[in-house]
Enzyme design. Structure first.
Site, short mmCIF file in Angstrom:
data_model
loop_
_atom_site.label_atom_id
_atom_site.label_comp_id
_atom_site.label_asym_id
_atom_site.label_seq_id
_atom_site.Cartn_x
_atom_site.Cartn_y
_atom_site.Cartn_z
N CYS A 56 -26.33 74.75 -33.00
CA CYS A 56 -26.80 74.80 -31.62
C CYS A 56 -27.31 73.44 -31.17
CB CYS A 56 -27.90 75.85 -31.48
SG CYS A 56 -28.62 75.93 -29.84
N TYR A 87 -20.08 75.78 -20.47
CA TYR A 87 -20.77 76.42 -21.60
C TYR A 87 -20.21 77.82 -21.84
CZ TYR A 87 -24.69 78.12 -24.46
OH TYR A 87 -25.45 78.65 -25.47
#
Length: 232
Positions: A56, A87
């Site tokens: 992440c 995203y």
């Protein structure tokens, strides 16, 4: 339909989403919320660029902006086929991109080797298409190099860290991909993802290392010269 795909399958160029010719947003006027410097170029002369994927990108970016000699960092998408993805598209698993951090650093203050040390020690590079609880191709471990010297150093450090993992009893092989950045363009992520953990101090961070550290040749380790022992 985007999220019905197996997110642990890397799409081929033919399978990947088409993307778009231009970004849907701009970061041109944005400055780093911690370091205060511009996120995008042109950058001052003398800086060098390094690109890493280690899970992440919210937590990964923080690891690098905390390092001495880093001038700016920004997060984005890299390693895949879809130009200027969103995203949402990357999360679908249909772009081939991993979440990445671009690091602009001053080689007079720090080194690529020091950044590689942060990279290896800040995540588990043996997990394939996942990192901790985060699963999918967007979380794979990756280094995208900008020069032949970076490529050689990245390969050498991977060998060294594999030796350190094996010596520690870690059972799995490293899955980190190392590719030239000119074949894997970096696409900046949306403004809300930049320095996310500075803007949201209680935000999610799934980054965690193996507990295995790199040591340099001076203390009997096998790592390339210039990669220093981790400090307490």
């Amino acid at each position: 339909m985007l999220f019905h795909r197996n997110k642990n399958h890397l799409p081929t160029p033919e399978e990947a989403l088409p993307g778009r010719p231009e970004p849907a947003f701009t970061l041109a006027a944005d400055r780093h919320t911690v370091l205060g410097n511009p996120l995008t170029g042109p950058y001052p002369e003398g800086l060098e660029t390094a690109d890493f994927g280690l899970g992440c990108f919210w937590g990964a970016e923080r690891k690098f902006w905390q390092a001495p000699g880093v001038w700016t960092t920004l997060v984005g998408y890299q390693g895949g086929h879809t130009p200027n993805p969103s995203y949402y598209e990357v999360c679908s698993g249909m772009t081939g991109h991993t979440e990445a951090v671009r690091v602009l650093y001053d080689p007079a203050v720090t080194s690529y080797a020091a950044l590689l040390k942060i990279f290896w020690e800040s995540h588990d590079p043996t997990q394939g298409f996942r990192q901790g609880n985060d699963s999918g191709t967007q979380y794979r471990s990756a280094i995208y190099t900008h020069t032949p010297a970076q490529a050689a150093e990245a390969e050498s450090s991977r060998t060294a860290y594999q030796s350190a993992l094996t010596a520690s009893g870690h059972p799995a092989p490293i899955t980190t991909e190392i590719l030239p950045s000119d074949t894997r363009p970096f696409y900046p992520a949306e403004p809300e993802h930049q320095q996310y953990l500075d803007k949201n101090p209680a935000g999610y961070c799934g980054i965690g290392g193996t507990g295995v550290e790199l040591s340099d040749a001076s203390d009997g380790g096998s790592c390339p010269t210039g990669i220093a022992p981790a400090k307490e």
